[in-house]
Design a protein around this motif. Sequence first.
Motif, PDB file in Angstrom:
ATOM      1  N   GLU A  37     -22.293  -5.188 -33.979  1.00 30.26           N
ATOM      2  CA  GLU A  37     -21.972  -4.051 -33.115  1.00 30.26           C
ATOM      3  C   GLU A  37     -23.159  -3.096 -32.998  1.00 30.26           C
ATOM      4  O   GLU A  37     -23.401  -2.528 -31.934  1.00 30.26           O
ATOM      5  CB  GLU A  37     -20.732  -3.308 -33.620  1.00 30.26           C
ATOM      6  N   GLU A  38     -23.919  -2.947 -34.066  1.00 33.42           N
ATOM      7  CA  GLU A  38     -25.117  -2.114 -34.008  1.00 33.42           C
ATOM      8  C   GLU A  38     -26.092  -2.667 -32.969  1.00 33.42           C
ATOM      9  O   GLU A  38     -26.686  -1.911 -32.196  1.00 33.42           O
ATOM     10  CB  GLU A  38     -25.797  -2.051 -35.374  1.00 33.42           C
ATOM     11  N   ARG A  40     -25.356  -4.443 -30.284  1.00 30.85           N
ATOM     12  CA  ARG A  40     -24.813  -4.150 -28.948  1.00 30.85           C
ATOM     13  C   ARG A  40     -25.109  -2.707 -28.534  1.00 30.85           C
ATOM     14  O   ARG A  40     -25.553  -2.450 -27.419  1.00 30.85           O
ATOM     15  CB  ARG A  40     -23.296  -4.389 -28.932  1.00 30.85           C
ATOM     16  N   LEU A  41     -24.857  -1.778 -29.440  1.00 34.89           N
ATOM     17  CA  LEU A  41     -25.086  -0.360 -29.138  1.00 34.89           C
ATOM     18  C   LEU A  41     -26.557  -0.061 -28.902  1.00 34.89           C
ATOM     19  O   LEU A  41     -26.915   0.666 -27.962  1.00 34.89           O
ATOM     20  CB  LEU A  41     -24.548   0.512 -30.273  1.00 34.89           C
ATOM     21  N   ARG A  42     -27.423  -0.615 -29.734  1.00 33.57           N
ATOM     22  CA  ARG A  42     -28.859  -0.335 -29.615  1.00 33.57           C
ATOM     23  C   ARG A  42     -29.449  -0.950 -28.350  1.00 33.57           C
ATOM     24  O   ARG A  42     -30.292  -0.344 -27.708  1.00 33.57           O
ATOM     25  CB  ARG A  42     -29.592  -0.837 -30.856  1.00 33.57           C
ATOM     26  N   ARG A  44     -27.735  -1.549 -25.564  1.00 30.56           N
ATOM     27  CA  ARG A  44     -27.188  -0.741 -24.470  1.00 30.56           C
ATOM     28  C   ARG A  44     -28.016   0.538 -24.292  1.00 30.56           C
ATOM     29  O   ARG A  44     -28.389   0.900 -23.180  1.00 30.56           O
ATOM     30  CB  ARG A  44     -25.722  -0.407 -24.755  1.00 30.56           C
ATOM     31  N   ARG A  45     -28.324   1.206 -25.398  1.00 25.41           N
ATOM     32  CA  ARG A  45     -29.130   2.427 -25.343  1.00 25.41           C
ATOM     33  C   ARG A  45     -30.545   2.121 -24.833  1.00 25.41           C
ATOM     34  O   ARG A  45     -31.080   2.850 -23.992  1.00 25.41           O
ATOM     35  CB  ARG A  45     -29.213   3.078 -26.717  1.00 25.41           C
ATOM     36  N   CYS A  75     -25.070  -9.228 -24.884  1.00 25.30           N
ATOM     37  CA  CYS A  75     -26.208  -8.475 -24.347  1.00 25.30           C
ATOM     38  C   CYS A  75     -26.784  -9.191 -23.130  1.00 25.30           C
ATOM     39  O   CYS A  75     -27.153  -8.555 -22.138  1.00 25.30           O
ATOM     40  CB  CYS A  75     -27.275  -8.297 -25.422  1.00 25.30           C
ATOM     41  N   SER A  78     -24.327  -8.618 -20.190  1.00 21.23           N
ATOM     42  CA  SER A  78     -24.394  -7.239 -19.703  1.00 21.23           C
ATOM     43  C   SER A  78     -25.655  -6.997 -18.878  1.00 21.23           C
ATOM     44  O   SER A  78     -25.604  -6.357 -17.826  1.00 21.23           O
ATOM     45  CB  SER A  78     -24.352  -6.250 -20.865  1.00 21.23           C
TER      46      SER A  78
END
Length: 159
Positions: A37-38, A40-42, A44-45, A75, A78
Amino acid sequence: MPIETGDPVQPLEVTSRPHGGCTVVRLRGELDIATAEELRLRVRRARREHGDRVVLDLAELEFVDSHGLSAILGCYRSAAEAGGCLVLVAPRPIVWRALEITGLHRRLAIADTVEEAVAAAAAPSGDTGGSPEGAAGESEAPEGEGTGPAGRPAAATGT
């Protein structure tokens, strides 16, 4: 009797930077259920900051499990849905093996260097995945023979 755990778990380090019109995201350590999940978040950012053409540098990724592979695939999807792409760079043999076992080595573009990946991601069509040839011009040998994408042995194992 104590259980020997071997080498300590390497926490995932994620860094990103712009390079040649792409977002280069470097992974170091282990990508697994605890860190997927980290990622995915990183990513996305990083895409918000630097764009949807993503180069995922795996040269220092020491381990990936099914959750990590799922995060990488998410990723990729997306970025593609946003009109961008995702190119993997230099997976180590153990990571390459996971990509190969799951067939992702045929679905995702893989390059040997960040520069090759950036050139592939910046290609006018932006089509860097979804075909056996991928973005970096790799060819596919019959299962278990020759070399796979980016010149890696089709049956690479180890670290």
